[in-house]
Design an enzyme around this catalytic site. Structure first.
Site, PDB file in Angstrom:
ATOM      1  N   HIS A 188       0.991  -1.211   0.002  1.00  8.48           N
ATOM      2  CA  HIS A 188       0.150  -0.047   0.002  1.00  8.48           C
ATOM      3  C   HIS A 188       0.870   1.110  -0.044  1.00  8.48           C
ATOM      4  O   HIS A 188       2.202   1.156   0.379  1.00  8.48           O
ATOM      5  CB  HIS A 188      -0.879  -0.230   1.247  1.00  8.48           C
ATOM      6  CG  HIS A 188      -0.297   0.015   2.550  1.00  8.48           C
ATOM      7  ND1 HIS A 188      -1.100   0.801   3.463  1.00  8.48           N
ATOM      8  CD2 HIS A 188       0.623  -0.353   2.886  1.00  8.48           C
ATOM      9  CE1 HIS A 188      -0.371   0.757   4.378  1.00  8.48           C
ATOM     10  NE2 HIS A 188       0.805  -0.079   4.401  1.00  8.48           N
ATOM     11  N   ASP A 202       5.746  -4.807   6.838  1.00  7.72           N
ATOM     12  CA  ASP A 202       4.413  -4.104   7.203  1.00  7.72           C
ATOM     13  C   ASP A 202       3.496  -5.313   7.607  1.00  7.72           C
ATOM     14  O   ASP A 202       2.980  -5.940   7.086  1.00  7.72           O
ATOM     15  CB  ASP A 202       4.036  -3.409   6.001  1.00  7.72           C
ATOM     16  CG  ASP A 202       2.670  -2.775   6.241  1.00  7.72           C
ATOM     17  OD1 ASP A 202       2.024  -2.984   7.136  1.00  7.72           O
ATOM     18  OD2 ASP A 202       2.219  -1.812   5.278  1.00  7.72           O
ATOM     19  N   CYS A 234      -5.605   2.152  -1.422  1.00  6.88           N
ATOM     20  CA  CYS A 234      -4.387   2.806  -1.370  1.00  6.88           C
ATOM     21  C   CYS A 234      -3.136   1.798  -1.671  1.00  6.88           C
ATOM     22  O   CYS A 234      -2.026   1.869  -1.284  1.00  6.88           O
ATOM     23  CB  CYS A 234      -3.943   3.351   0.204  1.00  6.88           C
ATOM     24  SG  CYS A 234      -5.079   4.554   0.936  1.00  6.88           S
ATOM     25  N   GLN A 292      -2.003  -5.707   8.292  1.00  4.77           N
ATOM     26  CA  GLN A 292      -2.770  -6.504   8.035  1.00  4.77           C
ATOM     27  C   GLN A 292      -2.767  -8.023   8.518  1.00  4.77           C
ATOM     28  O   GLN A 292      -3.756  -8.753   8.384  1.00  4.77           O
ATOM     29  CB  GLN A 292      -3.103  -6.725   6.516  1.00  4.77           C
ATOM     30  CG  GLN A 292      -3.664  -5.361   5.893  1.00  4.77           C
ATOM     31  CD  GLN A 292      -5.082  -4.987   6.366  1.00  4.77           C
ATOM     32  OE1 GLN A 292      -5.881  -5.634   6.842  1.00  4.77           O
ATOM     33  NE2 GLN A 292      -5.367  -3.681   6.518  1.00  4.77           N
ATOM     34  N   LYS A 327      -6.376  -1.787  13.941  1.00  6.45           N
ATOM     35  CA  LYS A 327      -6.584  -2.660  12.904  1.00  6.45           C
ATOM     36  C   LYS A 327      -6.415  -4.185  13.723  1.00  6.45           C
ATOM     37  O   LYS A 327      -6.626  -5.269  13.182  1.00  6.45           O
ATOM     38  CB  LYS A 327      -5.390  -2.943  11.705  1.00  6.45           C
ATOM     39  CG  LYS A 327      -5.781  -1.750  10.849  1.00  6.45           C
ATOM     40  CD  LYS A 327      -4.611  -2.060   9.651  1.00  6.45           C
ATOM     41  CE  LYS A 327      -4.674  -0.532   8.840  1.00  6.45           C
ATOM     42  NZ  LYS A 327      -5.939  -0.340   8.190  1.00  6.45           N
TER      43      LYS A 327
END
Length: 409
Positions: free
Chosen positions: A125, A203, A367, A206, A229
């Site tokens: 993203h 990252d 994104c 998620q 998240k």
């Protein structure tokens, strides 16, 4: 057909811990990749902090200041334990994943120079692309794009080709894609990258709510994620930075708390993590962040994974029964997220119809424009599941989607 049951996990009992569903009893919330809802334990923790401990940290000698400092540093230790960092000092609090990546680009990135390379996958993203492009403009380093296989996984053969010249100093890779759900084999990617002396930033925005993350086992150098998240508050996240790298990182923002001594002849700085946390931190959010990971840790994570996976199978099986649906992303391992387009209907129109039926989904490029463009699309409709979603949520979505597509046909 689907036995969406996991031993040691009851989604109905779990769902009852989230006040938003009592306030919106007809809500089908399927936008969890954007942000999750918050359990009462997290809301209570922040309220308790403000009602009983509120003060600034690391500054005062009074009892409230000591209590606030203890709560803040206990939160750091909780986050470190949650991802199995070796030390709480390896955790830097940030405003979220985006700021964590910018922190690393602006500190570790100072070591890069013309001729160096930064490898960034197509999956990323924008927050894991743009900071590296800005760093490349400052340093003269070059961005190298790591492509995907047809299934939506990173191409490990191409990765080794990119590493062979020993110019790559950093690989930026998402643990799980926010757009198509692909889970990457981070341990294998780290082993391969370290063979060529390339550091790896993961990252985890998620992944953190779905996977049990062990940064020592993954052997990554940086792991970044946001609280919101993973059932925690907005406005806070964390950057895990391996101690051997962290000790040499310069400050990136100046202000209070990050200093050792200030005079007009010069300033010396505090050791990490304070050196990288200028100003008053997000104290109540850190307390809420810790409450969220404590709450998650109290659950049977393996049972939750089994439950979410079964729910996701129910979703994708149902989607495949609807003629007009195209599912994007066919990786072997995915988090409980599906991205789709429709023959004869625009994803935005579909989302509007679903919203009128109380079903919250996400549409757009998420994104992740390079990925969406590589797929030959302008956007998708995304359904992302969480542990409080139920088979009824999935069935209501599938039924409403079929009705909507029939109307828009």
């Amino acid at each position: 057909m689907f036995d969406v049951v996991a031993a040691n996990f009851d989604p109905i009992t779990c769902r009852a811990q989230f006040p938003i569903f009592a306030n919106h009893p007809d809500l089908v919330y399927l936008d969890n990749a954007a942000t999750t809802q918050k359990p009462r334990m997290v809301l209570d923790a922040e309220r308790y902090y403000y009602e009983h401990q509120n003060a600034n940290v690391h500054r005062g000698a009074h009892r409230l200041a000591v209590a606030a400092t203890d709560a803040f540093e206990e939160a750091r230790a909780t986050i470190a334990n949650f991802i199995n960092a070796q030390s709480a000092d390896e955790i830097i609090f940030t405003r979220g994943t985006t700021e964590a990546i910018n922190l690393i680009a602006n500190t570790y990135g100072q070591n890069l120079q013309a001729g160096d390379e930064i490898i960034v996958s197509t999956l990323e993203h924008h927050a894991n692309i743009v900071p590296w492009q800005m760093l490349a403009q400052r340093s003269g380093a070059q961005i190298r794009q790591l492509h995907l296989t047809a299934a939506g996984e990173v191409d490990l053969n191409q990765l080794e080709e990119l590493l062979l010249n020993n110019k790559a100093k950093l690989l930026a890779i998402s643990h799980a894609s926010n757009a198509i759900g692909s889970i990457q084999n981070i341990k294998k990617i780290c082993d391969l990258s370290h063979k060529y002396y390339c550091h790896v930033l993961v990252d985890g925005a998620q992944a953190i709510a779905h996977l049990q993350v062990d940064v020592q086992d993954l052997d990554c150098d940086f792991y970044v994620f946001s609280a919101h998240k993973a059932y925690g508050p907005t406005g806070i996240g964390a950057a895990f930075i391996r101690a051997a790298i962290l000790e040499d990182l310069p400050p990136w923002q100046g202000g209070g708390e990050m200093i050792d001594r200030v005079s007009f002849s010069g300033t010396t700085y505090a050791p990490a993590p304070q050196r990288l946390e200028a100003g008053t931190p997000a104290i109540s959010q850190a307390v809420g962040f810790a409450a969220a990971v404590n709450w998650l840790s109290q659950q049977d994570r393996s049972a939750i994974w089994a439950y979410e996976s079964a729910l996701h199978q129910q979703l994708e099986h149902g989607l495949r029964q609807i003629e007009q649906v195209n599912i994007h992303g066919q990786a072997k391992s995915k988090v409980s997220l599906s991205s789709m387009t429709f023959n004869g209907a625009h994803h935005y129109d579909v989302a509007q119809f679903l919203d009128e039926r109380g079903i919250a989904v996400r549409t757009g490029h998420h994104c992740a424009q390079p990925l969406i463009h590589q797929l030959g699309l302008t956007g998708t409709l995304r359904v992302s599941l969480a542990l409080y979603n139920t088979t009824d949520d999935v069935q209501r979505f599938l039924s409403a989607l079929s009705e909507t597509l029939e109307i828009l046909r």
